[in-house]
Design a protein around this motif. Structure first.
Motif, PDB file in Angstrom:
ATOM      1  N   ILE A 207       0.620  -1.148  -0.083  1.00  0.00           N
ATOM      2  CA  ILE A 207      -0.066  -0.172   0.122  1.00  0.00           C
ATOM      3  C   ILE A 207       0.860   1.193  -0.427  1.00  0.00           C
ATOM      4  O   ILE A 207       1.759   1.445   0.571  1.00  0.00           O
ATOM      5  CB  ILE A 207      -1.118   0.112   1.231  1.00  0.00           C
ATOM      6  N   GLY A 208       0.839   2.432  -0.792  1.00  0.00           N
ATOM      7  CA  GLY A 208       1.128   3.396  -0.632  1.00  0.00           C
ATOM      8  C   GLY A 208       0.836   4.474  -2.024  1.00  0.00           C
ATOM      9  O   GLY A 208       0.079   4.254  -2.838  1.00  0.00           O
ATOM     10  N   PRO A 209       1.191   5.662  -1.958  1.00  0.00           N
ATOM     11  CA  PRO A 209       1.789   6.109  -3.134  1.00  0.00           C
ATOM     12  C   PRO A 209       1.949   6.294  -4.244  1.00  0.00           C
ATOM     13  O   PRO A 209       3.124   5.312  -4.412  1.00  0.00           O
ATOM     14  CB  PRO A 209       2.241   7.579  -2.620  1.00  0.00           C
ATOM     15  N   PHE A 210       0.903   6.718  -5.515  1.00  0.00           N
ATOM     16  CA  PHE A 210       1.056   6.488  -6.779  1.00  0.00           C
ATOM     17  C   PHE A 210       0.622   7.522  -7.523  1.00  0.00           C
ATOM     18  O   PHE A 210       0.269   8.805  -7.235  1.00  0.00           O
ATOM     19  CB  PHE A 210       0.302   5.423  -7.719  1.00  0.00           C
ATOM     20  N   ILE A 211       1.886   7.723  -8.866  1.00  0.00           N
ATOM     21  CA  ILE A 211       1.628   8.879  -9.549  1.00  0.00           C
ATOM     22  C   ILE A 211       1.487   8.154 -10.712  1.00  0.00           C
ATOM     23  O   ILE A 211       2.560   7.397 -11.151  1.00  0.00           O
ATOM     24  CB  ILE A 211       3.322   9.696  -9.681  1.00  0.00           C
ATOM     25  N   SER A 212       0.209   9.225 -11.284  1.00  0.00           N
ATOM     26  CA  SER A 212       0.162   8.790 -12.640  1.00  0.00           C
ATOM     27  C   SER A 212       0.936  10.090 -13.541  1.00  0.00           C
ATOM     28  O   SER A 212       0.392  10.952 -13.745  1.00  0.00           O
ATOM     29  CB  SER A 212      -1.316   8.658 -13.047  1.00  0.00           C
ATOM     30  N   LEU A 213       1.637   9.804 -14.492  1.00  0.00           N
ATOM     31  CA  LEU A 213       1.814  10.502 -15.216  1.00  0.00           C
ATOM     32  C   LEU A 213       1.499  10.320 -17.187  1.00  0.00           C
ATOM     33  O   LEU A 213       2.047   9.474 -17.506  1.00  0.00           O
ATOM     34  CB  LEU A 213       3.253  10.663 -15.419  1.00  0.00           C
ATOM     35  N   TYR A 214       0.416  11.264 -17.170  1.00  0.00           N
ATOM     36  CA  TYR A 214       0.553  10.902 -18.849  1.00  0.00           C
ATOM     37  C   TYR A 214       0.616  11.897 -19.851  1.00  0.00           C
ATOM     38  O   TYR A 214       0.897  13.366 -18.906  1.00  0.00           O
ATOM     39  CB  TYR A 214      -1.092  10.539 -19.151  1.00  0.00           C
TER      40      TYR A 214
ATOM     41  N   TYR B 241      -0.771  13.483 -22.110  1.00  0.00           N
ATOM     42  CA  TYR B 241      -1.643  14.712 -22.399  1.00  0.00           C
ATOM     43  C   TYR B 241      -2.302  14.725 -21.344  1.00  0.00           C
ATOM     44  O   TYR B 241      -3.319  16.503 -21.148  1.00  0.00           O
ATOM     45  CB  TYR B 241      -2.710  14.993 -23.076  1.00  0.00           C
ATOM     46  N   SER B 242      -2.072  14.863 -19.697  1.00  0.00           N
ATOM     47  CA  SER B 242      -3.214  15.098 -19.045  1.00  0.00           C
ATOM     48  C   SER B 242      -2.052  15.789 -18.158  1.00  0.00           C
ATOM     49  O   SER B 242      -0.357  15.699 -18.106  1.00  0.00           O
ATOM     50  CB  SER B 242      -3.901  14.969 -18.279  1.00  0.00           C
ATOM     51  N   SER B 243      -2.271  16.398 -16.791  1.00  0.00           N
ATOM     52  CA  SER B 243      -1.275  16.895 -15.443  1.00  0.00           C
ATOM     53  C   SER B 243      -1.523  15.269 -14.529  1.00  0.00           C
ATOM     54  O   SER B 243      -2.561  14.806 -14.447  1.00  0.00           O
ATOM     55  CB  SER B 243      -2.041  18.259 -14.860  1.00  0.00           C
ATOM     56  N   PRO B 244      -0.448  15.351 -14.078  1.00  0.00           N
ATOM     57  CA  PRO B 244       0.389  14.311 -13.038  1.00  0.00           C
ATOM     58  C   PRO B 244      -1.225  14.190 -12.175  1.00  0.00           C
ATOM     59  O   PRO B 244      -1.692  15.155 -11.923  1.00  0.00           O
ATOM     60  CB  PRO B 244       1.605  14.853 -11.938  1.00  0.00           C
ATOM     61  N   SER B 245      -1.174  12.772 -11.888  1.00  0.00           N
ATOM     62  CA  SER B 245      -2.745  12.017 -10.726  1.00  0.00           C
ATOM     63  C   SER B 245      -1.048  11.849  -9.493  1.00  0.00           C
ATOM     64  O   SER B 245      -1.025  10.915  -9.644  1.00  0.00           O
ATOM     65  CB  SER B 245      -3.185  11.564 -10.820  1.00  0.00           C
ATOM     66  N   PHE B 246      -2.263  12.020  -8.140  1.00  0.00           N
ATOM     67  CA  PHE B 246      -1.463  11.545  -7.140  1.00  0.00           C
ATOM     68  C   PHE B 246      -2.242  10.834  -6.637  1.00  0.00           C
ATOM     69  O   PHE B 246      -3.597  10.920  -6.110  1.00  0.00           O
ATOM     70  CB  PHE B 246      -0.997  12.467  -5.632  1.00  0.00           C
TER      71      PHE B 246
END
Length: 67
Positions: free
Chosen positions: A13-20, A22-27
């Motif tokens: 279990i932990g934090p994830f960062i999505s980097l796409y 054409y969009s801003s990063p989501s945490f």
């Protein structure tokens, strides 16, 4: 199982960062499951393979050292 083989599973279990592109990063906070195995060459070193992880699609292989 043979004595030189170690099978294991786990939960992370932990934090994830999505980097796409054409969009801003989501945490977000996420969870993952993994299962793997180690084959001990000797008392101090083993080869390991693991599947699963935070996105449930990853995998890895490596060498484990015990001290």
């Amino acid at each position: 199982l043979p004595e030189k083989f170690d099978l294991y599973g786990g939960i992370s279990i932990g934090p994830f960062i999505s980097l796409y592109r054409y969009s801003s990063p989501s945490f977000y906070l996420g969870a993952g499951l993994q299962i793997g195995g180690r084959y001990y060459i000797n008392d101090k070193m083993a080869f390991n393979v693991e599947v699963g992880g935070g996105t449930l699609t990853g995998g890895k292989a490596g060498i484990t050292f015990r001290f």
